[in-house]
Scaffold this motif. Structure first.
Motif, PDB file in Angstrom:
ATOM      1  N   GLU A  95       0.818  -1.206   0.000  1.00 46.96           N
ATOM      2  CA  GLU A  95       0.000   0.000   0.000  1.00 46.96           C
ATOM      3  C   GLU A  95       0.855   1.261   0.000  1.00 46.96           C
ATOM      4  O   GLU A  95       0.458   2.294  -0.551  1.00 46.96           O
ATOM      5  N   SER A  96       2.041   1.191   0.593  1.00 47.78           N
ATOM      6  CA  SER A  96       2.925   2.365   0.585  1.00 47.78           C
ATOM      7  C   SER A  96       3.356   2.701  -0.836  1.00 47.78           C
ATOM      8  O   SER A  96       3.530   3.876  -1.184  1.00 47.78           O
ATOM      9  N   THR A  99       0.114   4.038  -2.866  1.00 48.57           N
ATOM     10  CA  THR A  99      -0.207   5.432  -2.559  1.00 48.57           C
ATOM     11  C   THR A  99       0.847   6.393  -3.104  1.00 48.57           C
ATOM     12  O   THR A  99       0.597   7.595  -3.207  1.00 48.57           O
ATOM     13  N   ARG A 101       1.618   6.083  -6.034  1.00 38.89           N
ATOM     14  CA  ARG A 101       1.162   6.006  -7.430  1.00 38.89           C
ATOM     15  C   ARG A 101       2.000   5.046  -8.277  1.00 38.89           C
ATOM     16  O   ARG A 101       2.195   5.261  -9.475  1.00 38.89           O
ATOM     17  N   LEU A 138      -7.698   2.931  -2.100  1.00 40.10           N
ATOM     18  CA  LEU A 138      -6.513   2.574  -2.888  1.00 40.10           C
ATOM     19  C   LEU A 138      -6.742   2.717  -4.387  1.00 40.10           C
ATOM     20  O   LEU A 138      -5.832   3.091  -5.133  1.00 40.10           O
ATOM     21  N   TYR A 141      -5.648   5.745  -6.469  1.00 43.83           N
ATOM     22  CA  TYR A 141      -4.259   5.995  -6.837  1.00 43.83           C
ATOM     23  C   TYR A 141      -3.877   5.301  -8.156  1.00 43.83           C
ATOM     24  O   TYR A 141      -2.769   5.516  -8.661  1.00 43.83           O
TER      25      TYR A 141
END
Length: 335
Positions: A95-96, A99, A101, A138, A141
């Motif tokens: 997820e890092s 986010t 992109r 999510l 992004y």
């Protein structure tokens, strides 16, 4: 590092165990004596289906041989796809990057090359959609937020469908651009929630006069019939129709024959070429947002809204109404 994952099992459930090399030696020896699969299974204290599956998977052209059986099994196990356990730490890592992109494919490649974690980008997409269903963000992004990409090459006639005998907007008379005459219309659909019903909307370019009707499906047959019915009362005031590239306009030649007009198609992804129609659809969305199921909207309710739009004073029309201008024109051509 590869992260192995084994689904949690109830402690009372029996777990499947792979046959050992020694057991395969026993199977080979017992089968040579002519012993049945059922008896071999009892001898080894395994299920009969295990023995049956062993013969089915590992019997070669020269029959069942224990060395060949073990080699075949080892090869399959090495080639098998290892399921990845989506731990809290791994999810946070993925997820890092999302986010930041990164695309799911970039995340997958980075995990494989930099972290030695083998996880497919399809799995990452599944996590994104699961997150979205749970109210997550999510998907926002993603570069296209999950929308399928379509080539925007004009030469390839990109769009929702290639129309047979399609006449490009490039061939449309220049007078249409000037909005100096009445009779040039733009057509589009306003789609309901979950594609449940739609509105056919048709707007005259000079007067901004609008006609619309509800349809339960957007097939070419339905849209064609609705269009001809809407424009039939304005015979003599229909010279051209400009549409997008949706397959619902595939029967445009029937419109040309019935209404005695020419139908032109805008360039793919150039909604500004039908800007008046797009603007009118925006006005209609004030009454019926994208969450509207048009099958639940009565035709009389649609007519009421259209009447209100046509009776609204417009600055660009010198504060006259579309209804007044169209009425005056129809009287003039009838005289």
């Amino acid at each position: 590092m590869l992260i192995a994952f084994s689904p949690a099992r109830d402690a009372t459930m029996k777990t499947y165990k792979q046959l050992t090399y020694e057991q395969r030696c026993q199977i080979y020896a017992l089968s040579k004596t002519g012993m049945s699969q059922n008896k071999i299974a009892k001898q080894l204290k395994v299920s009969q289906s295990t023995i049956s599956r062993e013969f089915s998977r590992n019997t070669g052209k020269r029959g069942y041989r224990f060395k060949q059986a073990q080699t075949s099994t080892d090869t399959r196990r090495l080639a098998a796809c290892k399921t990845i356990k989506m731990t809290t730490a791994l999810i946070a890592l993925i997820e890092s990057k999302l986010t930041a992109r990164w695309s799911p494919e970039q995340v997958s490649g980075w995990l494989r090359e930099d972290q030695s974690i083998d996880i497919s980008y399809e799995t990452i997409y599944q996590h994104i959609w699961s997150d979205k269903k749970s109210g997550g963000y999510l998907f926002q992004y993603l570069r296209r937020r999950g929308k399928a990409y379509q080539s925007r090459s004009k030469d390839k006639q990109a769009g929702r469908g290639f129309i047979k005998s399609r006449i490009s907007i490039d061939e449309r008379p220049d007078v249409v651009d000037d909005k100096s005459r009445v009779g040039d219309w733009e057509i589009d659909l306003v789609i309901g929630k979950g594609h449940s019903g739609a509105l056919v909307t048709i707007v005259e370019r000079k007067t901004s006069f609008t006609v619309s009707t509800r349809i339960d499906d957007k097939s070419a047959k339905t849209v064609t019939a609705a269009t001809m019915a809407l424009l039939a009362p304005f015979k003599g005031a229909v010279l051209t129709i400009t549409a997008d590239n949706g397959k619902e306009l595939a029967y445009h030649e029937q419109m040309t024959e019935s209404l005695k007009c020419d139908v032109y198609f805008a360039d793919p992804y150039c909604s500004w070429q039908r800007g008046l129609n797009e603007n009118t659809n925006g006005l209609l969305r004030q009454y019926w947002p994208k969450s509207t199921d048009f099958k639940k909207v009565s035709q009389s309710a649609i007519w009421d809204v259209i009447v209100n739009l046509n009776d609204r004073l417009r600055k660009k029309l010198n504060y006259k109404t579309p209804a007044k201008l169209m009425a005056e024109y129809m009287v003039a051509i009838a005289a």
